[in-house]
Scaffold this motif. Structure first.
Motif, short mmCIF file in Angstrom:
data_model
loop_
_atom_site.label_atom_id
_atom_site.label_comp_id
_atom_site.label_asym_id
_atom_site.label_seq_id
_atom_site.Cartn_x
_atom_site.Cartn_y
_atom_site.Cartn_z
N TYR A 66 0.83 -1.21 0.00
CA TYR A 66 0.00 0.00 0.00
C TYR A 66 0.87 1.27 0.00
O TYR A 66 0.63 2.19 -0.77
N ILE A 67 1.86 1.29 0.86
CA ILE A 67 2.70 2.49 0.96
C ILE A 67 3.47 2.70 -0.35
O ILE A 67 3.55 3.82 -0.85
N GLY A 68 4.03 1.62 -0.90
CA GLY A 68 4.73 1.74 -2.17
C GLY A 68 3.82 2.27 -3.26
O GLY A 68 4.22 3.14 -4.05
N TYR A 69 2.58 1.79 -3.32
CA TYR A 69 1.63 2.26 -4.31
C TYR A 69 1.27 3.72 -4.09
O TYR A 69 1.21 4.50 -5.03
N ARG A 70 1.08 4.07 -2.85
CA ARG A 70 0.72 5.45 -2.52
C ARG A 70 1.84 6.43 -2.87
O ARG A 70 1.59 7.52 -3.37
N VAL A 71 3.07 6.02 -2.62
CA VAL A 71 4.21 6.91 -2.85
C VAL A 71 4.56 6.98 -4.34
O VAL A 71 4.87 8.05 -4.85
N SER A 72 4.49 5.82 -5.04
CA SER A 72 5.02 5.82 -6.41
C SER A 72 4.27 4.89 -7.36
O SER A 72 4.87 4.34 -8.28
N GLY A 73 3.00 4.68 -7.13
CA GLY A 73 2.20 3.90 -8.07
C GLY A 73 2.54 2.42 -8.09
O GLY A 73 3.09 1.87 -7.14
N LEU A 74 2.20 1.78 -9.19
CA LEU A 74 2.37 0.33 -9.33
C LEU A 74 3.83 -0.09 -9.20
O LEU A 74 4.14 -1.08 -8.53
N LEU A 75 4.72 0.66 -9.81
CA LEU A 75 6.15 0.33 -9.71
C LEU A 75 6.63 0.45 -8.26
O LEU A 75 7.40 -0.39 -7.78
N GLY A 76 6.16 1.46 -7.54
CA GLY A 76 6.51 1.61 -6.13
C GLY A 76 6.00 0.45 -5.29
O GLY A 76 6.67 -0.01 -4.37
#
Length: 189
Positions: A66-76
């Motif tokens: 969730y945090i990765g998606y929130r910070v930088s989308g699918l790649l995050g």
């Protein structure tokens, strides 16, 4: 690219240092996400943690995703999940093959025993932070009453934490809807 590197490093550190599983990783994730990189506030982290606990699966990877998606989308999201899982995979292979040879040594037993209080203190600090925020939001009396009720449900009645969190989310949404209706009625008057 720097953002992807920061995501990777943050969750790689959590994966490397999160000895003891998901609950032990939560304070580490909090430190990286809220304190170090300021990707979200304490309140947002608490909300995300509550919601994450209602879903099936390991909490550390859910939070990373969730945090990765929130910070930088699918790649995050992919980056954060891989960074949080990669240390576990490598360490499982390395440590389990070498520790099985040394498991009876006193220093290995001592190292394993010493980690338990450290994880306990980390969880206690995080619990105190959430408790303090609850006091600011609800007040002392309501926070203490709710804590006693939740403790009784968890420890005495063995109610699953996901059920308690789900019920509390539904109650919070109902209370929010009632408050917004009252505000609308008040503005019409």
């Amino acid at each position: 690219m720097k953002n992807q590197w920061n995501i990777f490093i943050a969750f790689f550190r959590v994966g490397m240092l999160g000895y003891g599983g998901g609950p032990a990783s939560i304070p580490l994730i909090h430190k990286e996400v809220v304190d170090k990189y300021n990707w979200m506030s304490d309140e947002e982290f608490g909300d995300m943690l509550a919601l994450g606990n209602t879903l099936p699966g390991p909490i550390a990877t859910k939070l990373a995703g969730y945090i990765g998606y929130r910070v930088s989308g699918l790649l995050g999201m992919i980056n954060a999940v891989l960074a949080s899982v990669l240390p576990t995979i490598v360490l499982m292979i390395v440590f389990l093959t070498s520790l099985s040879a040394f498991k009876d040594f006193d220093w290995v037993k001592g190292m394993t025993a010493a980690v338990v209080p450290v994880v306990g203190v980390m969880l206690a600090v995080l619990t105190w932070q959430f408790f303090s925020k609850a006091i600011k939001g609800m007040g002392w009396l309501q926070t203490v009453i709710m804590s006693i009720i939740v403790f009784a449900l968890l420890q005495l009645l063995n109610v699953h934490p996901g059920i308690i969190i789900g019920v509390l989310i539904v109650l919070a949404l109902m209370m929010r809807d009632q408050a917004s209706k009252k505000r609308k009625e008040g503005s019409r008057s």
